[in-house]
Design a protein around this motif. Sequence first.
Motif, PDB file in Angstrom:
ATOM      1  N   PRO A  50     -30.623   7.812  11.548  1.00  0.00           N
ATOM      2  CA  PRO A  50     -30.010   8.052  10.239  1.00  0.00           C
ATOM      3  C   PRO A  50     -30.770   7.359   9.098  1.00  0.00           C
ATOM      4  N   ALA A  51     -31.272   6.164   9.334  1.00  0.00           N
ATOM      5  CA  ALA A  51     -32.022   5.459   8.282  1.00  0.00           C
ATOM      6  C   ALA A  51     -33.277   6.230   7.907  1.00  0.00           C
ATOM      7  N   VAL A  78     -26.967  13.346  -0.662  1.00  0.00           N
ATOM      8  CA  VAL A  78     -26.006  12.324  -0.264  1.00  0.00           C
ATOM      9  C   VAL A  78     -25.692  12.559   1.212  1.00  0.00           C
ATOM     10  N   VAL A  79     -25.912  11.521   2.019  1.00  0.00           N
ATOM     11  CA  VAL A  79     -25.619  11.579   3.447  1.00  0.00           C
ATOM     12  C   VAL A  79     -24.288  10.861   3.675  1.00  0.00           C
ATOM     13  N   ASP A  80     -23.413  11.504   4.445  1.00  0.00           N
ATOM     14  CA  ASP A  80     -22.119  10.896   4.724  1.00  0.00           C
ATOM     15  C   ASP A  80     -22.304   9.580   5.472  1.00  0.00           C
ATOM     16  N   ALA A  81     -21.505   8.594   5.110  1.00  0.00           N
ATOM     17  CA  ALA A  81     -21.616   7.248   5.672  1.00  0.00           C
ATOM     18  C   ALA A  81     -21.436   7.210   7.187  1.00  0.00           C
ATOM     19  N   THR A  82     -20.739   8.192   7.765  1.00  0.00           N
ATOM     20  CA  THR A  82     -20.534   8.188   9.220  1.00  0.00           C
ATOM     21  C   THR A  82     -21.843   8.363   9.982  1.00  0.00           C
ATOM     22  N   LEU A 103     -27.780  21.401  -8.614  1.00  0.00           N
ATOM     23  CA  LEU A 103     -27.608  21.488  -7.169  1.00  0.00           C
ATOM     24  C   LEU A 103     -27.779  20.115  -6.537  1.00  0.00           C
ATOM     25  N   VAL A 104     -26.859  19.800  -5.619  1.00  0.00           N
ATOM     26  CA  VAL A 104     -26.874  18.536  -4.890  1.00  0.00           C
ATOM     27  C   VAL A 104     -26.663  18.867  -3.414  1.00  0.00           C
ATOM     28  N   VAL A 105     -27.367  18.143  -2.544  1.00  0.00           N
ATOM     29  CA  VAL A 105     -27.259  18.334  -1.100  1.00  0.00           C
ATOM     30  C   VAL A 105     -26.266  17.330  -0.531  1.00  0.00           C
ATOM     31  N   GLY A 106     -25.333  17.820   0.272  1.00  0.00           N
ATOM     32  CA  GLY A 106     -24.404  16.967   0.999  1.00  0.00           C
ATOM     33  C   GLY A 106     -24.651  17.144   2.483  1.00  0.00           C
ATOM     34  N   VAL A 107     -24.816  16.043   3.210  1.00  0.00           N
ATOM     35  CA  VAL A 107     -25.071  16.093   4.651  1.00  0.00           C
ATOM     36  C   VAL A 107     -23.872  15.440   5.332  1.00  0.00           C
ATOM     37  N   SER A 154     -28.740   8.942  -0.988  1.00  0.00           N
ATOM     38  CA  SER A 154     -27.787   7.837  -1.068  1.00  0.00           C
ATOM     39  C   SER A 154     -26.807   8.057   0.071  1.00  0.00           C
ATOM     40  N   VAL A 155     -26.078   7.034   0.419  1.00  0.00           N
ATOM     41  CA  VAL A 155     -25.100   7.113   1.510  1.00  0.00           C
ATOM     42  C   VAL A 155     -23.725   6.839   0.924  1.00  0.00           C
TER      43      VAL A 155
END
Length: 163
Positions: free
Chosen positions: A146-147, A120-124, A64-68, A156-157
């Motif tokens: 965001p930081a 993983v947080v989206d770069a936007t 499982l991986v989290v995507g934001v 990670s971004v």
Amino acid sequence: MAKRKAPGGTPATAALTTAGITYVVREYTHDPRATSYGLEAAEALGVEPARVFKTLLADVDGTLVVGVVPVTGQLDLKALARAAGGRKAQMADPAAAERSTGYVVGGISPVGQKRRLATVVDATALDHDTVLVSGGRRGLDLELAPADLVAVTGASVSAISRP
């Protein structure tokens, strides 16, 4: 002696407080008929939808991986798999997501999960001074830099969303 949670607190608010991270609790009345929790939050709170991020769980090669990602877009599963160092990703079973995080679907926060998962947080997200993420229940969002989100989740971004 166990610490007590403040009334209305969630594991997410407790984690942020423990980490010394500044955040703002943003509550609204959740409408159970809403089809998009994130867009509902943006409208109810009067915030630009691009600043509201949803927390999605995917199965990347059996883990499982989290995507934001912003609520205005969709999770790009191929990009998430690459960012997580995997080959293939598919959306996680909602029951597995709830068991792993300790939160209910529609209220899954990237912060304070029962089990820390690769995130993983989206770069936007870095395009904004602050972003909003679920606070651990429907009708509760947390606004933070965001930081700070990246730091507290160990994320990670990467570019993991698409329109």
